[in-house]
Scaffold this motif. Structure first.
Motif, PDB file in Angstrom:
ATOM      1  N   THR A 176      -0.704  -4.233 -13.284  1.00  0.00           N
ATOM      2  CA  THR A 176      -0.692  -2.731 -14.097  1.00  0.00           C
ATOM      3  C   THR A 176      -0.543  -2.768 -15.471  1.00  0.00           C
ATOM      4  O   THR A 176       0.134  -3.692 -15.946  1.00  0.00           O
ATOM      5  N   LYS A 177      -1.159  -1.804 -16.144  1.00  0.00           N
ATOM      6  CA  LYS A 177      -1.375  -1.562 -17.290  1.00  0.00           C
ATOM      7  C   LYS A 177      -1.077  -0.328 -17.732  1.00  0.00           C
ATOM      8  O   LYS A 177      -1.864   0.594 -17.150  1.00  0.00           O
ATOM      9  N   ILE A 178      -0.194   0.080 -18.713  1.00  0.00           N
ATOM     10  CA  ILE A 178      -0.277   1.377 -19.005  1.00  0.00           C
ATOM     11  C   ILE A 178      -0.570   1.521 -20.342  1.00  0.00           C
ATOM     12  O   ILE A 178      -0.220   0.826 -21.336  1.00  0.00           O
ATOM     13  N   VAL A 179      -1.733   2.262 -20.753  1.00  0.00           N
ATOM     14  CA  VAL A 179      -2.369   2.587 -22.034  1.00  0.00           C
ATOM     15  C   VAL A 179      -2.431   3.954 -22.275  1.00  0.00           C
ATOM     16  O   VAL A 179      -2.555   5.018 -21.077  1.00  0.00           O
ATOM     17  N   GLU A 180      -2.728   4.506 -23.653  1.00  0.00           N
ATOM     18  CA  GLU A 180      -2.913   5.766 -24.063  1.00  0.00           C
ATOM     19  C   GLU A 180      -4.421   6.155 -23.627  1.00  0.00           C
ATOM     20  O   GLU A 180      -4.592   7.443 -23.203  1.00  0.00           O
ATOM     21  N   ARG A 181      -5.364   5.169 -23.665  1.00  0.00           N
ATOM     22  CA  ARG A 181      -6.761   5.447 -23.472  1.00  0.00           C
ATOM     23  C   ARG A 181      -7.147   4.317 -22.417  1.00  0.00           C
ATOM     24  O   ARG A 181      -6.999   3.379 -22.449  1.00  0.00           O
ATOM     25  N   TYR A 182      -8.133   4.765 -21.575  1.00  0.00           N
ATOM     26  CA  TYR A 182      -8.849   3.600 -20.761  1.00  0.00           C
ATOM     27  C   TYR A 182      -9.590   2.574 -21.550  1.00  0.00           C
ATOM     28  O   TYR A 182     -10.200   2.680 -22.559  1.00  0.00           O
ATOM     29  N   GLU A 183      -9.196   1.224 -21.019  1.00  0.00           N
ATOM     30  CA  GLU A 183      -9.936   0.042 -21.534  1.00  0.00           C
ATOM     31  C   GLU A 183     -10.131  -0.894 -20.482  1.00  0.00           C
ATOM     32  O   GLU A 183      -9.516  -0.787 -19.554  1.00  0.00           O
ATOM     33  N   LYS A 184     -10.954  -1.690 -20.909  1.00  0.00           N
ATOM     34  CA  LYS A 184     -11.326  -2.626 -19.935  1.00  0.00           C
ATOM     35  C   LYS A 184     -11.197  -3.947 -20.273  1.00  0.00           C
ATOM     36  O   LYS A 184     -11.168  -4.327 -21.608  1.00  0.00           O
TER      37      LYS A 184
END
Length: 85
Positions: free
Chosen positions: A77-85
Motif C-alpha cells: 500500500t502506498k499513500i500519495v497525493e497523485r497517482y504514480e506508477k
C-alpha cells in the motif's frame, strides 16, 4: 505458470472488489475505487484518517478470497497525493 498466476491475481482482485462493496467500507470511509491496473486498486480517499482508511481497505482486500487463505499474500500500500506508477 505466468498465465495461471495472473489469472489467480485477477480472481482475487474481483473477489476483493465485491467484498469492498459488500462490506460497506467504501461508504463508511468515503473512499472510491477510481480504477484498477492489472492486480492493483487505485483509490481516492479523504485525507482525514487516511491511515485508518487504508488499514480498513487492506483488511477487507486480504480477507476477500477465503479459497486462497493458504496462499501467502501481502499488500504493498502506498499513500500519495497523485497517482504514480
Amino acid at each position: 505458470t505466468e498465465n495461471e498466476i495472473q489469472a489467480t491475481a485477477r480472481d482475487i482482485l474481483c473477489d476483493a472488489w465485491a467484498a469492498l462493496h459488500e462490506s460497506g467500507v467504501l461508504k463508511e470511509t468515503g473512499a472510491q475505487v477510481l480504477f484498477t491496473t492489472h492486480d492493483e486498486f487505485v483509490f481516492l480517499a479523504p485525507k482525514d484518517n487516511i491511515e485508518e482508511t487504508s488499514r480498513k481497505l487492506d483488511a477487507v482486500i486480504l480477507a476477500a478470497s477465503p479459497w486462497a487463505q493458504e496462499c501467502p499474500m501481502a499488500l504493498d500500500t502506498k499513500i500519495v497525493e497523485r497517482y504514480e506508477k
